[in-house]
Design a protein around this motif. Structure first.
Motif, short mmCIF file in Angstrom:
data_model
loop_
_atom_site.label_atom_id
_atom_site.label_comp_id
_atom_site.label_asym_id
_atom_site.label_seq_id
_atom_site.Cartn_x
_atom_site.Cartn_y
_atom_site.Cartn_z
N GLY A 95 0.79 -1.23 0.00
CA GLY A 95 0.00 0.00 0.00
C GLY A 95 0.82 1.28 0.00
O GLY A 95 0.25 2.35 0.18
N LEU A 96 2.11 1.17 -0.18
CA LEU A 96 2.90 2.40 -0.23
C LEU A 96 4.07 2.23 -1.18
O LEU A 96 4.53 1.13 -1.45
N GLN A 97 4.50 3.38 -1.68
CA GLN A 97 5.72 3.40 -2.49
C GLN A 97 6.73 4.34 -1.82
O GLN A 97 7.56 3.90 -1.06
N CYS A 98 6.60 5.65 -2.02
CA CYS A 98 7.57 6.54 -1.36
C CYS A 98 7.28 6.67 0.13
O CYS A 98 8.17 6.96 0.92
N GLY A 99 6.02 6.47 0.53
CA GLY A 99 5.67 6.50 1.94
C GLY A 99 5.30 7.87 2.49
O GLY A 99 4.95 7.97 3.66
N PHE A 100 5.37 8.88 1.66
CA PHE A 100 5.12 10.22 2.21
C PHE A 100 3.67 10.38 2.68
O PHE A 100 3.42 11.00 3.72
N CYS A 101 2.74 9.81 1.94
CA CYS A 101 1.33 9.94 2.32
C CYS A 101 0.92 8.93 3.40
O CYS A 101 -0.17 9.02 3.95
N THR A 102 1.78 7.93 3.64
CA THR A 102 1.37 6.75 4.40
C THR A 102 0.90 7.04 5.83
O THR A 102 -0.12 6.49 6.25
N PRO A 103 1.59 7.88 6.61
CA PRO A 103 1.09 8.11 7.97
C PRO A 103 -0.34 8.66 7.99
O PRO A 103 -1.18 8.20 8.77
N GLY A 104 -0.61 9.62 7.12
CA GLY A 104 -1.96 10.19 7.07
C GLY A 104 -2.98 9.17 6.59
O GLY A 104 -4.11 9.12 7.09
N MET A 105 -2.57 8.35 5.63
CA MET A 105 -3.47 7.29 5.13
C MET A 105 -3.80 6.31 6.25
O MET A 105 -4.95 5.90 6.44
N MET A 106 -2.77 5.91 7.00
CA MET A 106 -2.99 4.90 8.05
C MET A 106 -3.85 5.45 9.19
O MET A 106 -4.73 4.75 9.70
N ILE A 107 -3.60 6.69 9.57
CA ILE A 107 -4.41 7.29 10.65
C ILE A 107 -5.87 7.39 10.20
O ILE A 107 -6.80 7.08 10.97
N THR A 108 -6.06 7.80 8.96
CA THR A 108 -7.42 7.93 8.43
C THR A 108 -8.09 6.57 8.35
O THR A 108 -9.28 6.42 8.69
N ALA A 109 -7.34 5.57 7.91
CA ALA A 109 -7.89 4.21 7.80
C ALA A 109 -8.25 3.66 9.17
O ALA A 109 -9.31 3.04 9.35
N ARG A 110 -7.40 3.88 10.15
CA ARG A 110 -7.69 3.37 11.50
C ARG A 110 -8.95 4.03 12.06
O ARG A 110 -9.80 3.38 12.65
N ALA A 111 -9.08 5.34 11.85
CA ALA A 111 -10.27 6.05 12.33
C ALA A 111 -11.52 5.53 11.63
O ALA A 111 -12.58 5.37 12.25
N LEU A 112 -11.40 5.24 10.33
CA LEU A 112 -12.55 4.68 9.61
C LEU A 112 -12.94 3.32 10.19
O LEU A 112 -14.12 3.07 10.47
N LEU A 113 -11.96 2.45 10.37
CA LEU A 113 -12.25 1.09 10.84
C LEU A 113 -12.78 1.09 12.28
O LEU A 113 -13.58 0.23 12.64
N ASP A 114 -12.34 2.06 13.07
CA ASP A 114 -12.88 2.16 14.44
C ASP A 114 -14.37 2.50 14.40
O ASP A 114 -15.14 2.07 15.26
N LYS A 115 -14.76 3.26 13.39
CA LYS A 115 -16.16 3.69 13.27
C LYS A 115 -16.97 2.68 12.46
O LYS A 115 -18.15 2.44 12.73
N ASN A 116 -16.33 2.11 11.46
CA ASN A 116 -17.00 1.21 10.53
C ASN A 116 -16.06 0.05 10.23
O ASN A 116 -15.22 0.13 9.34
N PRO A 117 -16.18 -1.05 10.99
CA PRO A 117 -15.19 -2.14 10.88
C PRO A 117 -15.24 -2.89 9.55
O PRO A 117 -14.31 -3.63 9.24
N ASP A 118 -16.30 -2.72 8.78
CA ASP A 118 -16.40 -3.47 7.52
C ASP A 118 -16.78 -2.53 6.37
O ASP A 118 -17.84 -2.67 5.75
N PRO A 119 -15.92 -1.59 6.06
CA PRO A 119 -16.28 -0.59 5.04
C PRO A 119 -16.21 -1.16 3.63
O PRO A 119 -15.38 -2.02 3.32
N SER A 120 -17.10 -0.66 2.79
CA SER A 120 -17.07 -1.03 1.37
C SER A 120 -15.92 -0.27 0.69
O SER A 120 -15.36 0.68 1.26
N GLU A 121 -15.64 -0.68 -0.54
CA GLU A 121 -14.58 0.03 -1.29
C GLU A 121 -14.93 1.51 -1.42
O GLU A 121 -14.08 2.37 -1.24
N SER A 122 -16.20 1.79 -1.70
CA SER A 122 -16.55 3.21 -1.88
C SER A 122 -16.46 3.97 -0.56
O SER A 122 -16.09 5.16 -0.55
N GLU A 123 -16.76 3.32 0.55
CA GLU A 123 -16.62 3.99 1.85
C GLU A 123 -15.15 4.26 2.17
O GLU A 123 -14.80 5.30 2.74
#
Ligand code: FES
Ligand code: FES
Length: 159
Positions: A95-123
């Motif tokens: 899920g990463l190449q240069c990694g510059f976006c990765t911390p923000g992506m991971m924090i956002t993903a964790r917050a999503l999964l905490d709220k919605n543990p089974d999100p669809s691709e569109s979510e």
């Protein structure tokens, strides 16, 4: 002003200038450079952290606004049980190449999964719509978040 901010469960008290941005407080005062600093104009999302559990772009938040609050950064994702499933998902699905976006992506993903543990691709795509990635084309990031949703238990990095 003196502020006390709890970051990844640890309390920090510092005297700060009222104009200091939270992203600079984290990086320069606390040495938590996992939170990246990019556009400084709320466009790229690399500075995303959680503030009382809600993802925010820390270049748009003054450090004094975090006084008395809980901040979560990428350094706090890994726990005693190992990498967070989101981190494992990024490893498993490239899920990463240069990694510059990765911390923000991971924090956002964790917050999503905490709220919605089974999100669809569109979510997932909606949740990360404030995060720019210039490398991956987003496909593997979406797969990484889905992987994390399907493997919610914290396991060793090689699990
Ligand atoms: Fe905060 Fe780009 S540095 S959104
Ligand atoms: Fe390079 Fe996303 S991995 S910007």
């Amino acid at each position: 002003m003196q502020i006390t901010v709890t970051v990844n469960g640890e309390s920090h008290t510092r005297d700060v200038e009222p104009r200091l941005l939270l992203v600079h407080f984290l990086r320069n005062e606390l040495g938590l450079t996992g939170t990246h600093w990019g556009c400084d104009t709320s466009n790229c999302g690399v500075c995303t952290v959680t503030l009382d559990g809600v993802p925010v772009k820390s270049c748009t938040v003054l450090a004094v606004m975090a006084d008395g609050k809980q901040v979560g950064t990428v350094e706090g994702l890994e726990g005693p049980a190992g990498l967070d499933p989101v981190q494992q998902g990024f490893v498993q699905c490239h899920g990463l190449q240069c990694g510059f976006c990765t911390p923000g992506m991971m924090i956002t993903a964790r917050a999503l999964l905490d709220k919605n543990p089974d999100p669809s691709e569109s979510e997932i795509r909606e949740a990360i719509s404030g995060q720019l990635c210039r490398c991956t084309g987003y496909e593997n990031i979406v797969r990484s978040v889905r992987w994390a949703a399907e493997h919610p238990a914290k396991e060793g990095a090689d699990a």
